[in-house]
Design a protein around this motif. Structure first.
Motif, short mmCIF file in Angstrom:
data_model
loop_
_atom_site.label_atom_id
_atom_site.label_comp_id
_atom_site.label_asym_id
_atom_site.label_seq_id
_atom_site.Cartn_x
_atom_site.Cartn_y
_atom_site.Cartn_z
N LEU A 25 40.88 54.87 48.63
CA LEU A 25 39.72 55.17 48.00
C LEU A 25 38.70 54.04 48.37
O LEU A 25 37.48 54.08 48.44
CB LEU A 25 40.00 55.13 46.50
CG LEU A 25 38.90 55.20 45.71
CD1 LEU A 25 38.19 56.43 45.72
CD2 LEU A 25 39.44 55.08 44.19
N ALA A 26 39.37 52.74 48.56
CA ALA A 26 38.33 51.64 48.98
C ALA A 26 37.91 51.86 50.34
O ALA A 26 36.88 51.42 50.65
CB ALA A 26 39.23 50.19 49.01
N MET A 27 38.67 52.49 51.37
CA MET A 27 38.16 52.88 52.74
C MET A 27 37.00 53.70 52.52
O MET A 27 36.07 53.93 53.22
CB MET A 27 39.21 53.26 53.51
CG MET A 27 40.18 52.16 54.11
SD MET A 27 41.49 52.74 54.88
CE MET A 27 42.38 51.40 55.61
N ALA A 28 37.29 54.78 51.75
CA ALA A 28 36.30 55.79 51.51
C ALA A 28 34.94 55.37 51.07
O ALA A 28 33.92 55.51 51.53
CB ALA A 28 36.77 56.82 50.54
N SER A 29 34.95 54.26 50.14
CA SER A 29 33.68 53.90 49.60
C SER A 29 33.00 52.97 50.62
O SER A 29 31.81 52.85 50.74
CB SER A 29 34.23 52.78 48.37
OG SER A 29 33.18 52.19 47.81
N TRP A 30 33.70 52.08 51.29
CA TRP A 30 33.45 51.46 52.18
C TRP A 30 32.70 52.17 53.45
O TRP A 30 31.55 51.96 53.91
CB TRP A 30 34.31 50.71 53.11
CG TRP A 30 33.77 49.68 54.31
CD1 TRP A 30 33.32 48.18 54.08
CD2 TRP A 30 33.74 49.90 55.62
NE1 TRP A 30 32.92 47.90 55.41
CE2 TRP A 30 33.13 48.94 56.14
CE3 TRP A 30 34.13 51.03 56.37
CZ2 TRP A 30 33.18 48.88 57.85
CZ3 TRP A 30 34.29 51.15 57.82
CH2 TRP A 30 33.67 50.12 58.33
#
Length: 172
Positions: A25-30
């Motif tokens: 999820l953090a990677m998606a947001s980034w």
């Protein structure tokens, strides 16, 4: 019935899967903030998949007489440098998840819990696929190098990347 040792190990794996979902999820947001819509879409989908892996474990533990525990999670990092760095980190993360699953299988065999061993075989196969996808993505990124046009095409095409196409592209 699950032994205490195995129930504890399965609860640790529940946390591993929850962390995996958060990392994706953090990677998606980034990626989304970087303008990499295809990568973001892929990562959001992976985050959802990891959550489903966690839920499958929760239900299994509870159905086998254990008590699935939902634990605290530390926030994952929010900056990944470059998209290549991010996918390298993703690959290394999947290797750690595979090692964790393998340890669970080992404990199930030690405890002579063949039902849990059988249940975990799905996760073993899933991790083979996850590693293949990550390896295929890294191979493609290495082919692109610093070519901005290649990055554009990669971002567009990653939306169509599935486990089946990754396995076909990278039969290692």
């Amino acid at each position: 019935m699950l032994s205490e040792k195995l129930a504890s190990a399965l609860n640790k794996q529940i946390q591993v899967e929850a962390i995996s979902s958060q990392v994706y999820l953090a990677m998606a947001s980034w990626a989304e903030v970087q303008g990499l819509e295809g990568v973001a879409s892929f990562m959001y989908e992976q985050s959802d998949e990891e959550r489903l892996h966690m839920l499958k474990l929760v239900k299994f533990v509870n159905e086998r007489g254990g008590h699935a525990v939902v634990s605290d999670l530390n926030a994952p990092k929010s900056d990944f440098g470059t998209f290549k760095d991010m996918f390298q980190e993703l690959f290394e993360h999947e290797l750690k998840v595979s090692a964790s699953i393998n340890e669970l299988v080992h404990i199930a065999l030690e405890e002579k819990d063949y039902a849990t061993h059988n249940f975990l075989q799905w996760y073993v196969a899933e991790q083979i696929e996850e590693e293949a996808v990550a390896r295929t993505i890294l191979d493609k990124i290495n082919l692109i190098g610093n070519d901005k046009g290649g990055l554009y095409l990669f971002d567009r095409d990653i939306k169509q990347l599935t486990v089946e196409t990754a396995a076909k592209d990278n039969p290692k």
